[in-house]
Design a protein around this motif. Structure first.
Motif, PDB file in Angstrom:
ATOM      1  N   ASP A  62       6.824  -4.104   5.384  1.00  0.00           N
ATOM      2  CA  ASP A  62       6.244  -2.952   6.063  1.00  0.00           C
ATOM      3  C   ASP A  62       5.490  -3.410   7.307  1.00  0.00           C
ATOM      4  O   ASP A  62       5.571  -2.773   8.366  1.00  0.00           O
ATOM      5  CB  ASP A  62       5.298  -2.211   5.118  1.00  0.00           C
ATOM      6  CG  ASP A  62       4.633  -1.024   5.804  1.00  0.00           C
ATOM      7  OD1 ASP A  62       5.339  -0.069   6.145  1.00  0.00           O
ATOM      8  OD2 ASP A  62       3.405  -1.061   5.998  1.00  0.00           O
ATOM      9  N   THR A  63       4.778  -4.521   7.209  1.00  0.00           N
ATOM     10  CA  THR A  63       4.034  -5.049   8.351  1.00  0.00           C
ATOM     11  C   THR A  63       4.978  -5.474   9.467  1.00  0.00           C
ATOM     12  O   THR A  63       4.737  -5.175  10.646  1.00  0.00           O
ATOM     13  CB  THR A  63       3.174  -6.256   7.916  1.00  0.00           C
ATOM     14  OG1 THR A  63       2.223  -5.816   6.958  1.00  0.00           O
ATOM     15  CG2 THR A  63       2.452  -6.850   9.108  1.00  0.00           C
ATOM     16  N   ILE A  64       6.051  -6.169   9.107  1.00  0.00           N
ATOM     17  CA  ILE A  64       7.030  -6.593  10.108  1.00  0.00           C
ATOM     18  C   ILE A  64       7.562  -5.384  10.869  1.00  0.00           C
ATOM     19  O   ILE A  64       7.600  -5.364  12.107  1.00  0.00           O
ATOM     20  CB  ILE A  64       8.204  -7.345   9.449  1.00  0.00           C
ATOM     21  CG1 ILE A  64       7.731  -8.676   8.860  1.00  0.00           C
ATOM     22  CG2 ILE A  64       9.330  -7.574  10.453  1.00  0.00           C
ATOM     23  CD1 ILE A  64       7.321  -9.690   9.887  1.00  0.00           C
TER      24      ILE A  64
ATOM     25  N   VAL B  18      -5.049  -4.025   2.266  1.00  0.00           N
ATOM     26  CA  VAL B  18      -5.281  -3.584   3.636  1.00  0.00           C
ATOM     27  C   VAL B  18      -4.115  -4.077   4.481  1.00  0.00           C
ATOM     28  O   VAL B  18      -3.740  -5.247   4.423  1.00  0.00           O
ATOM     29  CB  VAL B  18      -6.613  -4.135   4.173  1.00  0.00           C
ATOM     30  CG1 VAL B  18      -6.782  -3.819   5.657  1.00  0.00           C
ATOM     31  CG2 VAL B  18      -7.775  -3.558   3.380  1.00  0.00           C
ATOM     32  N   THR B  19      -3.540  -3.190   5.283  1.00  0.00           N
ATOM     33  CA  THR B  19      -2.334  -3.530   6.022  1.00  0.00           C
ATOM     34  C   THR B  19      -2.368  -2.919   7.415  1.00  0.00           C
ATOM     35  O   THR B  19      -3.179  -2.026   7.696  1.00  0.00           O
ATOM     36  CB  THR B  19      -1.091  -3.035   5.258  1.00  0.00           C
ATOM     37  OG1 THR B  19       0.094  -3.525   5.895  1.00  0.00           O
ATOM     38  CG2 THR B  19      -1.041  -1.515   5.218  1.00  0.00           C
ATOM     39  N   THR B  20      -1.484  -3.376   8.283  1.00  0.00           N
ATOM     40  CA  THR B  20      -1.402  -2.857   9.644  1.00  0.00           C
ATOM     41  C   THR B  20      -0.794  -1.460   9.625  1.00  0.00           C
ATOM     42  O   THR B  20       0.232  -1.226   8.992  1.00  0.00           O
ATOM     43  CB  THR B  20      -0.543  -3.792  10.518  1.00  0.00           C
ATOM     44  OG1 THR B  20      -1.072  -5.124  10.436  1.00  0.00           O
ATOM     45  CG2 THR B  20      -0.560  -3.340  11.960  1.00  0.00           C
ATOM     46  N   TYR B  21      -1.402  -0.540  10.351  1.00  0.00           N
ATOM     47  CA  TYR B  21      -0.996   0.868  10.317  1.00  0.00           C
ATOM     48  C   TYR B  21      -0.040   1.220  11.457  1.00  0.00           C
ATOM     49  O   TYR B  21      -0.286   0.890  12.614  1.00  0.00           O
ATOM     50  CB  TYR B  21      -2.230   1.768  10.414  1.00  0.00           C
ATOM     51  CG  TYR B  21      -2.713   2.289   9.084  1.00  0.00           C
ATOM     52  CD1 TYR B  21      -2.948   1.417   8.023  1.00  0.00           C
ATOM     53  CD2 TYR B  21      -2.948   3.645   8.870  1.00  0.00           C
ATOM     54  CE1 TYR B  21      -3.391   1.878   6.799  1.00  0.00           C
ATOM     55  CE2 TYR B  21      -3.410   4.114   7.649  1.00  0.00           C
ATOM     56  CZ  TYR B  21      -3.619   3.226   6.614  1.00  0.00           C
ATOM     57  OH  TYR B  21      -4.065   3.687   5.402  1.00  0.00           O
ATOM     58  N   VAL B  22       1.029   1.914  11.091  1.00  0.00           N
ATOM     59  CA  VAL B  22       1.965   2.383  12.109  1.00  0.00           C
ATOM     60  C   VAL B  22       1.304   3.436  12.994  1.00  0.00           C
ATOM     61  O   VAL B  22       1.743   3.684  14.122  1.00  0.00           O
ATOM     62  CB  VAL B  22       3.246   2.930  11.446  1.00  0.00           C
ATOM     63  CG1 VAL B  22       2.965   4.277  10.768  1.00  0.00           C
ATOM     64  CG2 VAL B  22       4.385   3.047  12.450  1.00  0.00           C
ATOM     65  N   GLU B  23       0.221   4.059  12.490  1.00  0.00           N
ATOM     66  CA  GLU B  23      -0.521   5.021  13.307  1.00  0.00           C
ATOM     67  C   GLU B  23      -1.151   4.377  14.532  1.00  0.00           C
ATOM     68  O   GLU B  23      -1.624   5.079  15.435  1.00  0.00           O
ATOM     69  CB  GLU B  23      -1.613   5.695  12.465  1.00  0.00           C
ATOM     70  CG  GLU B  23      -1.118   6.769  11.528  1.00  0.00           C
ATOM     71  CD  GLU B  23      -0.640   6.211  10.185  1.00  0.00           C
ATOM     72  OE1 GLU B  23      -0.395   6.993   9.265  1.00  0.00           O
ATOM     73  OE2 GLU B  23      -0.491   4.977  10.072  1.00  0.00           O
ATOM     74  N   SER B  24      -1.138   3.044  14.591  1.00  0.00           N
ATOM     75  CA  SER B  24      -1.598   2.352  15.801  1.00  0.00           C
ATOM     76  C   SER B  24      -0.772   2.788  17.006  1.00  0.00           C
ATOM     77  O   SER B  24      -1.233   2.687  18.156  1.00  0.00           O
ATOM     78  CB  SER B  24      -1.474   0.834  15.625  1.00  0.00           C
ATOM     79  OG  SER B  24      -2.200   0.374  14.502  1.00  0.00           O
ATOM     80  N   GLY B  25       0.417   3.279  16.739  1.00  0.00           N
ATOM     81  CA  GLY B  25       1.269   3.763  17.817  1.00  0.00           C
ATOM     82  C   GLY B  25       0.667   4.938  18.564  1.00  0.00           C
ATOM     83  O   GLY B  25       1.029   5.198  19.724  1.00  0.00           O
TER      84      GLY B  25
END
Length: 462
Positions: free
Chosen positions: A270-272, A316-323
């Motif tokens: 998911d992070t990739i 805790v993971t990187t969020y696609v909402e960062s987009g």
């Protein structure tokens, strides 16, 4: 005054290379605000989900904000990318309903599984085995895992909203849609769906808040005890318990090891996908579609997963909402510093978070109708991975189908992935293509075989 401003801008430029990436301080600040508004729904949803599994609500509320603050700041400073992190919606549901409630373990043990999963990812990144694992798992299976988890989350959301209920005859059935909790949940879902269709940022958050407001209006939810409060001793009650040796030892039980591996695969891939998608939308990728410095991103993300487990808030993971911030023009870690600061401020607003995430009695149990829209909408976002699966080839289609159907129907990510692994090896064997199977897949057959037989092994061997 002017000299101070110039000096401050010079420092920011030197630290974040804002102008060199075609951005400005103003754009970075607005980008950070936009990202926070699209992902802050996790502040309300995570405590509600984890408290259903016995994790202290107040402790989770504070630790969710704190973990997001610390890990997002780390991403900003170590990578200089506009990526924000927080507890992964989906993985938290797996921890609550699959590991803790499904395997009937104490919540610190469930969080220890996350610590181990994060450390496993961290070690693999450090020793350079990331590429090997990515090559070993067929693309169709990676996508199917995301879809299966999406359906799992959707089922949890429907149950939390009272839209579906447990039924002794059929397993699940339609709830009473004329009752208050399902109605306010549906109101939030409809709002989020309409806004999402119109590409309105923050649609998930608005859907959650709509359900909360409707709940207050119609008396389904109680009003908040206040607006803000200073964190007390109980505010940090979830931090550190998962690091105790006896909890880590219990997390390494035979029945939980495949689940830890399944969590790792879900989180890792998911992070990739997230960093490549967000980086691509911001023209941050190189000519070969690779993100420069992705190793640092993966290191921070892996450490963040373990940090989430240590703080008792799930991975805790990187969020696609960062987009959302990237689409506003954010290109550097300064926008992530803004996100981190806003999450830090959220620590003081636990009374409001508690109001949105409160449980209500329904059909002989308790549900969280105000958070149901977030779960259902995230499930919708994840199921959009389906077109990427090659349904014309049996070696892709059959394992994908088994995973997608298996995860929600067994209510277990590990069990569903295991079905897909066995299906893939069986199809490839039937086509006499044994040599094309990566050795790691044979290892997974053994791993999941032990997982399925864990009860028998625990009773007769261990």
């Amino acid at each position: 005054m002017e000299a101070t401003t110039v000096g401050r801008e010079t420092f920011l430029e030197r630290r974040f290379a804002i102008a060199r990436r075609g951005s400005s301080v103003r754009v970075e600040l607005l980008g950070g605000l936009s990202t926070f508004l699209t992902m802050c729904y996790i502040l309300f949803v995570n405590p509600a989900i984890l408290s259903a599994a016995g994790v202290p609500f107040k402790g989770v509320a504070v630790a969710t904000a704190l973990a997001a603050c610390v890990t997002t700041l780390a991403m900003a400073l170590f990578t200089n990318y506009p990526f924000a992190l927080a507890t992964g919606l989906g993985l938290n549901a797996v921890v609550a309903f699959d590991i803790i409630l499904g395997h009937k373990v104490a919540w610190p043990v469930g969080m220890s599984c996350i610590v181990l999963e994060g450390l496993l990812a961290l070690v693999l990144v450090l020793v350079g085995l990331r590429e090997a694992i990515m090559r070993a798992i067929p693309l169709s299976m990676k996508l199917a895992i995301g879809v299966g988890i999406g359906l799992f989350i959707t089922l949890v959301g429907l149950r939390e909203g009272g839209i579906v209920i447990n039924d002794p005859a059929t397993g699940i059935a339609l709830g009473d849609l004329t009752a208050g909790p399902p109605l306010i949940a549906l109101g939030g879902v409809l709002t989020a769906a309409v806004l999402s269709a119109r590409n309105v940022r923050g649609s998930i958050l608005i859907g959650v808040l709509t359900s909360a407001v409707l709940g207050l209006i119609f008396g389904v939810l109680n009003g908040p005890s206040g607006v803000a409060e200073w964190p007390g001793a109980g505010s940090f009650s979830t931090i550190g318990d998962s690091l105790a040796w006896h909890n880590i030892r219990d997390a390494l039980a035979v029945a939980l090891i495949p689940t830890i591996f399944a969590l790792f695969m879900s989180d890792f891939f998911d992070t990739i996908g997230t960093v490549v998608a967000v980086g691509g939308s911001g023209d941050l990728l190189d000519d070969e579609a690779h993100l420069p410095g992705i190793r640092n991103v993966l290191l921070v993300d892996s450490a963040a997963a373990a940090t989430g487990g240590a703080m008792g808030v799930s991975s805790v993971t990187t969020y696609v909402e960062s987009g959302a911030g990237v689409s506003e023009g954010a290109r550097t870690g300064l926008s992530s510093v803004v996100v981190a600061a806003l999450f830090g401020l959220a620590i003081f607003f636990v009374p409001l978070i508690s109001m949105v995430g409160q449980s209500v009695k329904y059909h002989g149990g308790t549900i969280n109708p105000a958070v149901a829209p977030a779960l259902i909408m995230v499930g919708y976002l994840m199921i959009r991975l389906v077109p990427g699966i090659d349904w014309s080839k049996s070696e892709s289609a059959l394992p994908a189908f088994l995973i997608i159907a298996g995860i929600p129907m067994t209510f277990s990510i590990a069990a569903g992935i295991g079905l897909g692994v066995f299906g893939f090896v069986a199809v490839m064997g039937a086509q006499n293509r044994w040599r094309e199977i990566h050795p790691l897949m044979y290892g997974l057959v053994v791993l999941f075989g032990v997982y399925y037989a864990s009860d028998w092994l625990s009773a007769h061997v261990f």
